[in-house]
Each structure stands twice: as C-alpha cells, then as structure tokens.
Design a protein around this motif. Sequence first.
Motif, mmCIF file in Angstrom:
data_model
loop_
_atom_site.group_PDB
_atom_site.id
_atom_site.type_symbol
_atom_site.label_atom_id
_atom_site.label_comp_id
_atom_site.label_asym_id
_atom_site.label_seq_id
_atom_site.Cartn_x
_atom_site.Cartn_y
_atom_site.Cartn_z
ATOM 1 N N SER A 1 -7.408 27.540 -29.435
ATOM 2 C CA SER A 1 -6.600 27.551 -28.207
ATOM 3 C C SER A 1 -6.462 28.967 -27.669
ATOM 4 O O SER A 1 -6.507 29.200 -26.456
ATOM 5 N N ARG A 2 -6.298 29.914 -28.582
ATOM 6 C CA ARG A 2 -6.176 31.315 -28.187
ATOM 7 C C ARG A 2 -7.455 31.830 -27.534
ATOM 8 O O ARG A 2 -7.419 32.674 -26.633
ATOM 9 N N ALA A 3 -8.593 31.260 -27.939
ATOM 10 C CA ALA A 3 -9.889 31.641 -27.360
ATOM 11 C C ALA A 3 -10.176 30.856 -26.080
ATOM 12 O O ALA A 3 -11.290 30.920 -25.558
ATOM 13 N N ARG A 4 -9.193 30.083 -25.629
ATOM 14 C CA ARG A 4 -9.277 29.307 -24.385
ATOM 15 C C ARG A 4 -10.328 28.204 -24.437
ATOM 16 O O ARG A 4 -10.955 27.874 -23.427
ATOM 17 N N VAL A 5 -10.540 27.642 -25.612
ATOM 18 C CA VAL A 5 -11.417 26.476 -25.738
ATOM 19 C C VAL A 5 -10.640 25.255 -25.249
ATOM 20 O O VAL A 5 -9.484 25.064 -25.652
ATOM 21 N N PRO A 6 -11.194 24.430 -24.379
ATOM 22 C CA PRO A 6 -10.479 23.248 -23.887
ATOM 23 C C PRO A 6 -9.972 22.374 -25.034
ATOM 24 O O PRO A 6 -10.645 22.216 -26.059
ATOM 25 N N THR A 7 -8.796 21.818 -24.860
ATOM 26 C CA THR A 7 -8.153 21.031 -25.924
ATOM 27 C C THR A 7 -9.050 19.916 -26.439
ATOM 28 O O THR A 7 -9.180 19.707 -27.653
ATOM 29 N N GLU A 8 -9.674 19.187 -25.534
ATOM 30 C CA GLU A 8 -10.521 18.055 -25.935
ATOM 31 C C GLU A 8 -11.675 18.522 -26.803
ATOM 32 O O GLU A 8 -11.986 17.912 -27.835
ATOM 33 N N VAL A 9 -12.313 19.618 -26.435
ATOM 34 C CA VAL A 9 -13.441 20.143 -27.214
ATOM 35 C C VAL A 9 -12.962 20.668 -28.556
ATOM 36 O O VAL A 9 -13.603 20.466 -29.590
ATOM 37 N N ALA A 10 -11.802 21.337 -28.574
ATOM 38 C CA ALA A 10 -11.254 21.864 -29.821
ATOM 39 C C ALA A 10 -10.969 20.728 -30.807
ATOM 40 O O ALA A 10 -11.273 20.830 -32.003
#
Length: 385
Positions: A324-333
């Motif tokens: 999340s801190r790396a701004r990866v979309p929630t769904e992909v994470a």
Amino acid sequence: MRRKNLTERQVHQLPRRKTRYSLPDPVQPHLVLRIPVRGPVTYAAVARRKKTVECGRLVWKTLGTSAYLTLDEARTLARDAVRRIRFGLPLEDVPGVTVADVADRWLKLVVQDKGYRTARERERIVRKYLVPKLGDRVFVAVRRSDIAALLDDVASADGKAMADQILKVFGAIASWWSKREDDYRSPVVRGMRRGDATKRDRVLTDDEIRAVWRSADKHGAAGGFVQFALLCAQRYAKVATMRWTDLHGDVWDIQQGAREKGTAGTLRLPPLALVIVHRQPRIAGKDQVFGRPHSRVLTRLRGDAGVSGWTIHDLRRTARTLLSRARVPTEVAELTLGHSIKGIQQVYDRHKYFEEKAHALAALAQLVETILSPPVSNVVALGAM
C-alpha cells in the motif's frame, strides 16, 4: 401443583412415600422419574408407538438411575429413546454410541475421506485428549461442564492454545453429529475458548526491517527464508514447500493442494528475491529451496536483531502494508498475497493479473531496498540545525 422446573439437587431431595410413585419431568416431555421408597431415583422414557407400528402400544424404557446418570443426561437419553419407541427402532442401543465411536466415524468419513490437510493433527488430538478422557462416555450425554473440565485440565497442563484446539475438534465432531441425529444439540457454545481471540496487528517498522534483514544475513537458510518471505508476501507454508522444480527462470509456479486456501498462482520474482533463492545450496535428493526454519534458529535470529515479538506471518502483514505504501492498487495487492476476488467479480473476471502482480512485487522489492539503504539526502547532519 406441578413443578415448573426440576434441578439435579431437587432430584436427590425428592420426598419418599410408603410406596413408589412417578413424577413426570416438567422440562423434558416423556421423561418420567420413578421415586422408590428408598434408593436412587429411576429414569424412564415413556411414549407410544406410531399407529403404523404395533398399533400405538405404550412403551416404557428404563434409562438408568440417579446413582450414575445426571438429570441432563437422562433428558438427552430420553429424547433418543422416544424417537426409537415411536418408530419401532431397537431399544437396546438407547445408551447410544460412545465418544470414541463417533470420533472414529468422523475421522474416517470426514477428515480422511475428504483429505483434510490437518488430518494427522486432528487424529492426534482425538487419540491423546478426547478418547482417554471422554471415550467411554455416551456421546449424546456429554455435557458442557464435561467439556469445560477437560479444557481446564489441558489449559493448565499444555496451555490455552492446545485447549482451544481440542474445543475446535470436539465442536466439529458435535456439529457433524447434529446433522445426522434429529434431537442432538451440541454442548459447545460461544465463550468456551480458553485463549484470547485477538487478531495480531504486528507490522515491522523500517528500523526493525533493517535490523532483521542484517541479522538474517548471518543465519543461512533460515535467514534467507525470512528475507524471501518479506519480499514475496506469501504464506509460511508456501515458502517452506517451495521447490526448485517450481521455478522457471524468474517465474515461481506456486503449488496448491486439495482443500487449500487460494494462492497467488504464478509470480514473476524481482531480482532481489532471485538473489536470495539462488544463494541457497542445492542438495542432491532434496527439491525444497528453503524448507521449514527451525524455531531455535529463528529465536537466535530475533535475538541478534534485537527485535522481538514478531512471527513469519507478521512479515506477510508487513509486506502487505508496504505494498500500500508503494501505491500498489488494493485489488492487485490482495491478489499478490493470494487472496481471492470477492463477489460477482470473481465469477466474471478471469484475468490472471500476471503482469500486475509482477509489478507489485517489483515495487515491494524496490521499497525494501530503499528502506535497507536510505538515500543520503534523507540523512541530516547533527550540526545542521
């Protein structure tokens, strides 16, 4: 005047008369207490056969006496006896199958036949704890107080976590049996756990990540396990069972067993993770990359790092937070962690998200590298105030 209730204590204090008399139980229909001039009270189930069975004949079935049956046990046995009387079933089996019998059936018909991954542990719990303590008891007569006493003993001797595992197994058996018997009700209720049902929220800080990483460098395969677990964000079991044959260049094909939670599927590993993998020695006849790290080695690793109170699963939670801190979309994470898509989207969205997950792990690795080696511009000289 008829009683509104009847307790165990009142049963033993019922007045005696010059001749035997009967008292219907005000709680359990068709259960009759026969009070003799002296001696223990006798419990009996009284019901009529269905008209299609022996023309509605009235049948009495003695269940036992208050010398060895409690009132609750008699009520439970009465429910089973009444059902047998009404349908013309054999009465010799009224005491019912024992805890050992029911547990054996459950192990065979549910745990083994359905291929539970925890089959060995569940069977161990049954053999070591349930059967020695409750095995000879009539299953339907086991009371909540019996389970509570067993859990108290186990919690004192082997810990609260073990007691909760026993409760979980017995609850599963009781739930299964209730689906096979008309009148059985499980004695397991909410609030019987001995441990605290709290969720962990431990996430390593940047300073802790640096300390753990440096310590991991000195602890061989166990250290590599810890570093790789942080970079791939996968479950402990997936890292522990990772095989060389599952690797195809920089792609890891995660295996999924029967009845197992969903996995991230196929992942492209970032260069930093591959360096850790290829640092591990390849041993002839052994296909696992890391194996399961010994608990004593992990304890030493924590001590050397000076960071206590964290588990391997906390690394997975830390990795998810870093995504999340790396701004990866929630769904992909979530898909990168192996969590499934929820709701109707799961039915219609058949995209594999391979490139998106590869980007997520690359972003995670880049952030970890930044944490391990912060940019010089972020360091402020002490005299520059």
